[in-house]
Scaffold this motif. Structure first.
Motif, PDB file in Angstrom:
ATOM      1  N   HIS A  64       0.809  -1.224   0.000  1.00 37.98           N
ATOM      2  CA  HIS A  64       0.000   0.000   0.000  1.00 37.98           C
ATOM      3  C   HIS A  64       0.839   1.270   0.000  1.00 37.98           C
ATOM      4  N   ILE A 103       0.539   5.222   1.711  1.00 35.91           N
ATOM      5  CA  ILE A 103      -0.169   6.031   2.698  1.00 35.91           C
ATOM      6  C   ILE A 103       0.342   7.460   2.566  1.00 35.91           C
ATOM      7  N   SER A 104      -0.570   8.404   2.482  1.00 31.22           N
ATOM      8  CA  SER A 104      -0.219   9.809   2.367  1.00 31.22           C
ATOM      9  C   SER A 104      -1.017  10.577   3.411  1.00 31.22           C
ATOM     10  N   GLN A 105      -0.324  11.379   4.237  1.00 34.73           N
ATOM     11  CA  GLN A 105      -0.993  12.088   5.327  1.00 34.73           C
ATOM     12  C   GLN A 105      -0.461  13.502   5.459  1.00 34.73           C
ATOM     13  N   THR A 108      -2.533  13.875  13.048  1.00 30.48           N
ATOM     14  CA  THR A 108      -2.876  13.642  11.651  1.00 30.48           C
ATOM     15  C   THR A 108      -4.117  14.456  11.316  1.00 30.48           C
ATOM     16  N   SER A 120      -5.770  12.242   5.809  1.00 28.04           N
ATOM     17  CA  SER A 120      -5.106  10.993   5.452  1.00 28.04           C
ATOM     18  C   SER A 120      -5.732  10.380   4.209  1.00 28.04           C
ATOM     19  N   HIS A 178      -5.279   6.561   1.907  1.00 20.62           N
ATOM     20  CA  HIS A 178      -4.661   5.237   1.864  1.00 20.62           C
ATOM     21  C   HIS A 178      -5.019   4.617   0.517  1.00 20.62           C
ATOM     22  N   SER A 179      -4.082   3.926  -0.092  1.00 21.12           N
ATOM     23  CA  SER A 179      -4.345   3.357  -1.420  1.00 21.12           C
ATOM     24  C   SER A 179      -5.488   2.346  -1.401  1.00 21.12           C
ATOM     25  N   THR A 207      -3.127   8.281  -4.675  1.00 20.93           N
ATOM     26  CA  THR A 207      -3.220   8.439  -3.214  1.00 20.93           C
ATOM     27  C   THR A 207      -2.776   9.839  -2.811  1.00 20.93           C
ATOM     28  N   CYS A 227      -5.148  12.746  -1.164  1.00 23.44           N
ATOM     29  CA  CYS A 227      -4.722  13.435   0.054  1.00 23.44           C
ATOM     30  C   CYS A 227      -4.681  14.950  -0.171  1.00 23.44           C
TER      31      CYS A 227
END
Length: 192
Positions: free
Chosen positions: A43, A45-47, A58, A61, A63-64, A85, A89
């Protein structure tokens, strides 16, 4: 006469190879939100994260795995998924009133055209202001999956079924990946 050990124990996350405190301190010092991009085996993840008194907060967020809920049939850790992703985001950040951030790639090496920079390009294309050099971003054709399409077209039918079995199981022909990419990008624009 001094007593006790003559060495200083490094912080636990430094010993485990999880945090570069010198780089983190420089980022935190800017006072800007951080665009944190992490790539796992399966996966992306971008936040958007701010530093708070009780630890990191956070704010936004993506997520793929969330791409699959939007109809994405491609892989969830490839370059196209990283871009989408980051794009998701970035759109969510703008909706939350966050307009700029600095990129945090953690301990990953900064390799030109990598998935981390595909996610950065997605966030920038969404409208988020993130300082970067254009030379690190992957080509548009690579992000859209044109190279996968060309590779799939070069294979015979048996080899194609073997190499792209997961795509075919999900109902996506690898030759259709660029069009499918645009479809999902448009869907993100509509939903966010």
């Amino acid at each position: 006469m001094a007593h006790g050990p003559r060495y200083k124990m490094a912080f636990r996350r430094r010993r485990e190879g999880k945090t570069d405190y010198r780089a983190r301190y420089k980022m935190v010092e800017t006072g800007k939100s951080r665009l944190v991009v992490r790539i796992t085996t399966y996966h992306v993840i971008s936040q958007i994260i701010n530093v708070g008194m009780d630890g990191d907060e956070t704010l936004v967020s993506a997520h793929s795995k969330q791409l699959q809920k939007m109809g994405w049939l491609g892989g969830t850790s490839n370059t196209a998924a990283a871009y989408l992703t980051g794009y998701l985001c970035g759109k969510r950040a703008l909706k939350a009133g966050i307009e700029e951030a600095v990129l945090d790639i953690g301990l990953r090496p900064a390799i030109r055209g990598s998935k981390v920079f595909a996610a950065l390009k997605g966030a920038v294309d969404a409208g988020l202001k993130v300082p970067h050099g254009e030379s690190v971003l992957p080509d548009e054709s690579r992000i859209r999956g044109e190279h996968i399409k060309e590779y799939a077209e070069s294979l015979d039918e048996e080899e194609r079924k073997k190499r792209f079995s997961r795509y075919l199981e999900r109902g996506l022909s690898p030759e259709d990946l660029p069009e499918h990419f645009e479809e999902i990008k448009n869907r993100i624009d509509e939903e966010v």
